[in-house]
Design a protein around this motif. Structure first.
Motif, PDB file in Angstrom:
ATOM      1  N   ALA A  20     -12.985  -4.152   5.509  1.00 13.54           N
ATOM      2  CA  ALA A  20     -12.479  -3.438   4.331  1.00 13.54           C
ATOM      3  C   ALA A  20     -13.263  -3.801   3.086  1.00 13.54           C
ATOM      4  O   ALA A  20     -13.699  -4.935   2.923  1.00 13.54           O
ATOM      5  CB  ALA A  20     -10.996  -3.762   4.120  1.00 13.54           C
TER       6      ALA A  20
ATOM      7  N   LEU B 134     -12.411   0.460   6.226  1.00 11.29           N
ATOM      8  CA  LEU B 134     -11.426   0.797   5.207  1.00 11.29           C
ATOM      9  C   LEU B 134     -12.006   0.622   3.810  1.00 11.29           C
ATOM     10  O   LEU B 134     -12.815  -0.264   3.570  1.00 11.29           O
ATOM     11  CB  LEU B 134     -10.191  -0.098   5.325  1.00 11.29           C
ATOM     12  CG  LEU B 134      -9.427  -0.093   6.636  1.00 11.29           C
ATOM     13  CD1 LEU B 134      -8.205  -0.994   6.527  1.00 11.29           C
ATOM     14  CD2 LEU B 134      -9.018   1.293   7.031  1.00 11.29           C
TER      15      LEU B 134
ATOM     16  N   PHE C  30      -9.237  -5.247   9.791  1.00  8.36           N
ATOM     17  CA  PHE C  30     -10.263  -4.223   9.641  1.00  8.36           C
ATOM     18  C   PHE C  30     -11.345  -4.693   8.675  1.00  8.36           C
ATOM     19  O   PHE C  30     -11.092  -5.512   7.801  1.00  8.36           O
ATOM     20  CB  PHE C  30      -9.654  -2.923   9.080  1.00  8.36           C
ATOM     21  CG  PHE C  30      -8.730  -2.230  10.022  1.00  8.36           C
ATOM     22  CD1 PHE C  30      -9.208  -1.316  10.945  1.00  8.36           C
ATOM     23  CD2 PHE C  30      -7.367  -2.478   9.988  1.00  8.36           C
ATOM     24  CE1 PHE C  30      -8.355  -0.659  11.798  1.00  8.36           C
ATOM     25  CE2 PHE C  30      -6.505  -1.832  10.848  1.00  8.36           C
ATOM     26  CZ  PHE C  30      -7.007  -0.919  11.761  1.00  8.36           C
TER      27      PHE C  30
ATOM     28  N   PHE D 273     -10.180   5.570   5.025  1.00 10.75           N
ATOM     29  CA  PHE D 273     -11.019   5.009   6.077  1.00 10.75           C
ATOM     30  C   PHE D 273     -12.104   5.995   6.470  1.00 10.75           C
ATOM     31  O   PHE D 273     -11.920   7.209   6.384  1.00 10.75           O
ATOM     32  CB  PHE D 273     -10.202   4.544   7.290  1.00 10.75           C
ATOM     33  CG  PHE D 273      -9.491   5.625   8.053  1.00 10.75           C
ATOM     34  CD1 PHE D 273     -10.133   6.338   9.054  1.00 10.75           C
ATOM     35  CD2 PHE D 273      -8.164   5.905   7.793  1.00 10.75           C
ATOM     36  CE1 PHE D 273      -9.467   7.313   9.763  1.00 10.75           C
ATOM     37  CE2 PHE D 273      -7.487   6.875   8.498  1.00 10.75           C
ATOM     38  CZ  PHE D 273      -8.149   7.589   9.495  1.00 10.75           C
TER      39      PHE D 273
ATOM     40  N   PHE E  59      -3.894  -4.744   7.037  1.00  6.80           N
ATOM     41  CA  PHE E  59      -5.275  -4.264   7.090  1.00  6.80           C
ATOM     42  C   PHE E  59      -6.269  -5.409   7.125  1.00  6.80           C
ATOM     43  O   PHE E  59      -7.467  -5.200   6.958  1.00  6.80           O
ATOM     44  CB  PHE E  59      -5.579  -3.322   5.922  1.00  6.80           C
ATOM     45  CG  PHE E  59      -5.129  -3.802   4.582  1.00  6.80           C
ATOM     46  CD1 PHE E  59      -5.867  -4.709   3.861  1.00  6.80           C
ATOM     47  CD2 PHE E  59      -3.936  -3.341   4.059  1.00  6.80           C
ATOM     48  CE1 PHE E  59      -5.438  -5.155   2.633  1.00  6.80           C
ATOM     49  CE2 PHE E  59      -3.500  -3.779   2.820  1.00  6.80           C
ATOM     50  CZ  PHE E  59      -4.255  -4.689   2.104  1.00  6.80           C
TER      51      PHE E  59
ATOM     52  N   CYS F 185       0.845  -1.188   0.000  1.00  5.11           N
ATOM     53  CA  CYS F 185       0.000   0.000   0.000  1.00  5.11           C
ATOM     54  C   CYS F 185       0.883   1.241   0.000  1.00  5.11           C
ATOM     55  O   CYS F 185       2.089   1.158   0.235  1.00  5.11           O
ATOM     56  CB  CYS F 185      -0.933   0.005   1.213  1.00  5.11           C
ATOM     57  SG  CYS F 185      -0.095   0.089   2.795  1.00  5.11           S
TER      58      CYS F 185
ATOM     59  N   ILE G 109      -5.330   3.550   0.684  1.00  2.00           N
ATOM     60  CA  ILE G 109      -6.281   3.241   1.744  1.00  2.00           C
ATOM     61  C   ILE G 109      -6.989   4.509   2.214  1.00  2.00           C
ATOM     62  O   ILE G 109      -6.354   5.511   2.531  1.00  2.00           O
ATOM     63  CB  ILE G 109      -5.571   2.561   2.931  1.00  2.00           C
ATOM     64  CG1 ILE G 109      -4.883   1.278   2.451  1.00  2.00           C
ATOM     65  CG2 ILE G 109      -6.544   2.271   4.054  1.00  2.00           C
ATOM     66  CD1 ILE G 109      -4.035   0.605   3.493  1.00  2.00           C
TER      67      ILE G 109
ATOM     68  N   TYR H  87      -2.988   6.696  10.519  1.00  2.00           N
ATOM     69  CA  TYR H  87      -3.335   5.278  10.683  1.00  2.00           C
ATOM     70  C   TYR H  87      -4.774   5.137  11.147  1.00  2.00           C
ATOM     71  O   TYR H  87      -5.245   5.904  11.983  1.00  2.00           O
ATOM     72  CB  TYR H  87      -2.399   4.623  11.700  1.00  2.00           C
ATOM     73  CG  TYR H  87      -1.013   4.429  11.161  1.00  2.00           C
ATOM     74  CD1 TYR H  87      -0.661   3.256  10.511  1.00  2.00           C
ATOM     75  CD2 TYR H  87      -0.055   5.425  11.276  1.00  2.00           C
ATOM     76  CE1 TYR H  87       0.616   3.069  10.002  1.00  2.00           C
ATOM     77  CE2 TYR H  87       1.221   5.253  10.777  1.00  2.00           C
ATOM     78  CZ  TYR H  87       1.544   4.075  10.145  1.00  2.00           C
ATOM     79  OH  TYR H  87       2.812   3.905   9.637  1.00  2.00           O
TER      80      TYR H  87
END
Length: 157
Positions: free
Chosen positions: A79, A21, A77, A131, A74, A8, A129, A14
Motif C-alpha cells: 500500500a 492499494l 497488502f 486498488f 489492509f 476506512c 482505498i 474488496y
C-alpha cells in the motif's frame, strides 16, 4: 495536520491478493441543507460530503451519515499512503461550497436557494482505498473503475 486517519470508508468491492492499494485520506462531513425554491416545496435534508484530503476534490452523497469501517485490515497488502495536504478547516469550506449545485449559485438562486450548514465538529478523517488491478484503478467505496493513465501516474508517482 491536526488529525490522523482512523478506519476506512465502507467497502463495496474488496481487493484481492496481488493488488496494490492506494490509501487516500478523506474527510467525512455531515451537512444540513435548507432548500427552497419558486417551483419546489421547502425541504430540510441531511446529506454527507466526502472531501479528498490529498487534493481537495469533494463528492456529495445523499446519505444521512457514512460510518467508517474499522474491520478491514489492509496491512497485508502493498500500500501507498498519500499525505494529508488539506486542513480540516479548508476541507469544511470545500464541503460547504461544493454542496451547493450550480443551479443554486448566482442569479439562479432566485429559482432554487440552498443554504448549507457543515457540522465541522462531527467531521471524521478516514482512508479512501483504491486498488490497481491490471490497467485499471478501482474505488472500493463506490465500486467504480477508473481507466486513466494520468490518474494512475499521479497516484503512483
Amino acid at each position: 495536520m491536526d488529525m490522523q486517519p482512523c478506519g476506512c470508508l465502507p467497502l463495496k468491492v474488496y481487493p484481492e491478493e496481488g493488488d496494490k492499494l492506494v490509501l487516500c485520506p478523506s474527510y467525512i462531513f455531515p451537512i444540513e441543507v435548507f432548500e427552497r425554491g419558486i417551483l419546489t416545496r421547502l425541504r430540510y435534508l441531511y446529506q454527507t460530503v466526502l472531501v479528498n484530503a490529498y487534493d481537495g476534490r469533494s463528492e456529495l452523497i445523499d446519505l444521512i451519515s457514512v460510518e467508517p469501517d474499522a474491520v478491514f485490515d489492509f496491512s497485508s497488502f502493498a500500500a501507498e499512503r498519500l499525505e494529508t495536504k488539506i486542513t480540516r478547516y479548508a476541507a469544511a469550506e470545500c464541503a460547504k461550497y461544493d454542496a451547493v449545485p450550480k443551479q443554486s449559485k448566482g442569479w439562479r438562486s432566485v429559482i432554487l436557494n440552498r443554504n448549507v450548514a457543515v457540522c465541522d465538529d462531527r467531521a471524521k478523517l478516514v482512508w479512501r482505498i483504491y486498488f490497481a488491478r491490471g490497467s485499471e484503478m478501482v474505488d472500493t467505496f463506490t465500486g467504480e473503475s477508473i481507466r486513466s493513465a494520468g490518474l494512475l501516474g499521479m497516484l503512483f508517482s
